[in-house]
Write a protein that holds these residues in place. Structure first.
Motif, mmCIF file in Angstrom:
data_model
loop_
_atom_site.group_PDB
_atom_site.id
_atom_site.type_symbol
_atom_site.label_atom_id
_atom_site.label_comp_id
_atom_site.label_asym_id
_atom_site.label_seq_id
_atom_site.Cartn_x
_atom_site.Cartn_y
_atom_site.Cartn_z
ATOM 1 N N SER A 1 -12.278 -7.635 -9.171
ATOM 2 C CA SER A 1 -11.235 -7.178 -8.028
ATOM 3 C C SER A 1 -12.257 -7.945 -6.885
ATOM 4 C CB SER A 1 -11.363 -5.707 -7.891
ATOM 5 O OG SER A 1 -10.866 -5.263 -6.684
ATOM 6 N N ARG A 2 -11.498 -8.006 -5.655
ATOM 7 C CA ARG A 2 -12.104 -8.555 -4.632
ATOM 8 C C ARG A 2 -11.167 -8.532 -3.456
ATOM 9 N NH1 ARG A 2 -11.148 -13.847 -7.016
ATOM 10 N NH2 ARG A 2 -9.918 -15.090 -5.351
ATOM 11 N N VAL A 3 -11.848 -8.311 -2.156
ATOM 12 C CA VAL A 3 -11.146 -8.377 -0.980
ATOM 13 C C VAL A 3 -10.942 -9.419 -0.147
ATOM 14 C CG1 VAL A 3 -11.333 -7.089 1.446
ATOM 15 C CG2 VAL A 3 -12.293 -5.985 -0.672
ATOM 16 N N ARG B 1 -8.101 0.095 4.988
ATOM 17 C CA ARG B 1 -8.481 1.234 4.413
ATOM 18 C C ARG B 1 -7.396 1.503 3.363
ATOM 19 N NH1 ARG B 1 -10.923 6.953 6.208
ATOM 20 N NH2 ARG B 1 -10.623 8.054 4.005
ATOM 21 N N GLU C 1 -7.727 1.099 -5.359
ATOM 22 C CA GLU C 1 -8.495 1.672 -6.131
ATOM 23 C C GLU C 1 -7.849 2.293 -7.222
ATOM 24 O OE1 GLU C 1 -11.448 5.673 -5.293
ATOM 25 O OE2 GLU C 1 -11.501 3.769 -3.886
ATOM 26 N N SER D 1 -6.856 -0.024 -9.960
ATOM 27 C CA SER D 1 -7.839 -0.345 -10.840
ATOM 28 C C SER D 1 -8.106 0.140 -12.034
ATOM 29 C CB SER D 1 -9.497 -0.238 -10.062
ATOM 30 O OG SER D 1 -9.537 1.090 -9.887
ATOM 31 N N HIS E 1 0.828 -1.204 0.180
ATOM 32 C CA HIS E 1 0.074 0.101 -0.057
ATOM 33 C C HIS E 1 0.875 1.451 -0.069
ATOM 34 C CE1 HIS E 1 0.853 1.026 4.186
ATOM 35 N NE2 HIS E 1 0.711 -0.012 4.345
ATOM 36 N N LEU F 1 -7.157 -0.737 0.499
ATOM 37 C CA LEU F 1 -8.267 -0.625 -0.602
ATOM 38 C C LEU F 1 -8.228 0.519 -1.321
ATOM 39 C CD1 LEU F 1 -11.252 -1.259 2.180
ATOM 40 C CD2 LEU F 1 -10.770 -2.678 0.118
ATOM 41 N N GLU F 2 -7.638 1.938 -0.779
ATOM 42 C CA GLU F 2 -7.627 3.031 -1.509
ATOM 43 C C GLU F 2 -6.383 2.942 -2.484
ATOM 44 O OE1 GLU F 2 -6.962 6.279 1.368
ATOM 45 O OE2 GLU F 2 -9.049 6.052 1.888
ATOM 46 N N THR G 1 -7.066 -7.686 -2.604
ATOM 47 C CA THR G 1 -6.548 -6.472 -1.660
ATOM 48 C C THR G 1 -6.994 -6.811 -0.347
ATOM 49 O OG1 THR G 1 -6.646 -4.106 -1.128
ATOM 50 C CG2 THR G 1 -8.666 -5.038 -1.985
ATOM 51 N N SER G 2 -6.206 -6.512 0.600
ATOM 52 C CA SER G 2 -6.441 -6.512 2.069
ATOM 53 C C SER G 2 -7.664 -5.558 2.333
ATOM 54 C CB SER G 2 -5.181 -5.947 2.704
ATOM 55 O OG SER G 2 -5.605 -5.463 4.014
ATOM 56 N N PRO G 3 -8.434 -5.984 3.308
ATOM 57 C CA PRO G 3 -9.457 -4.919 3.900
ATOM 58 C C PRO G 3 -9.260 -3.984 4.403
ATOM 59 C CG PRO G 3 -9.555 -6.819 5.336
ATOM 60 C CD PRO G 3 -8.344 -7.186 4.116
#
Length: 165
Positions: A75-77, A58, A65, A68, A8, A61-62, A54-56
């Motif tokens: 895409s999935r968490v 934040r 994004e 993407s 990240h 996730l950002e 991705t890891s859950p």
């Protein structure tokens, strides 16, 4: 298949204490600005993603994004990217195409070492070996091969600075 391990981008410090505060940390403006350059650099290299996991948390996730923009598929968490590398994580990774995983240290470096070197030293050594493959925030490790311990080879290890030059 090709696998990109992405740490990240730079996040803000946690507001408060505990796991919940850490999980909720957003990316910093500096982290967003710098990671956009990483995405531009990957695009310049012709990177298109078939899958993105991705890891859950934040900040992951950002980061995902922003990645993407390169995504052609789904895409999935997965909570497994916020934990030490495990067989359960390997089972979740698609076995074909180009896949990106967005997660955290020291877990991504441990995963990298495990995929490159295998299980010859046992589970407890994964983290120690991972220290030999540090991923800076926004860094990318590009592997190819079979998603199994010892089944992949390293194509490139990009510190984020490479894409800012």
């Amino acid at each position: 298949m090709e696998l990109l391990l992405v740490r990240h981008a730079i996040a803000l410090p946690a507001e408060g204490e505990g796991e919940e505060a850490d999980d909720a940390r957003p990316l910093s403006p500096k982290g967003v600005k710098r990671f956009r350059k990483v995405v531009r650099g990957l695009r310049a290299l012709g990177v298109e993603l078939d899958y993105l996991l991705t890891s859950p948390k934040r900040r992951a996730l950002e980061t995902a994004e922003m990645l993407s923009d390169l995504l052609q598929g789904e895409s999935r968490v997965t909570p497994h990217l916020a934990l030490p590398p495990s067989p359960a994580l390997l089972e979740e990774i698609p076995k074909e195409g180009r896949v990106a995983l967005v997660g955290h240290e020291p877990y991504l470096s441990g995963l990298l070492a495990w995929l490159l070197l295998g299980d010859f030293l046992g589970e407890s050594a994964r983290g120690d070996l991972g220290e030999r493959f540090p991923l800076k925030k926004g860094g990318v490790a590009w592997l190819e091969g079979e998603v199994r311990p010892g089944g992949m080879c390293l194509r490139a290890l990009f510190p984020p600075k490479v894409f800012r030059l």
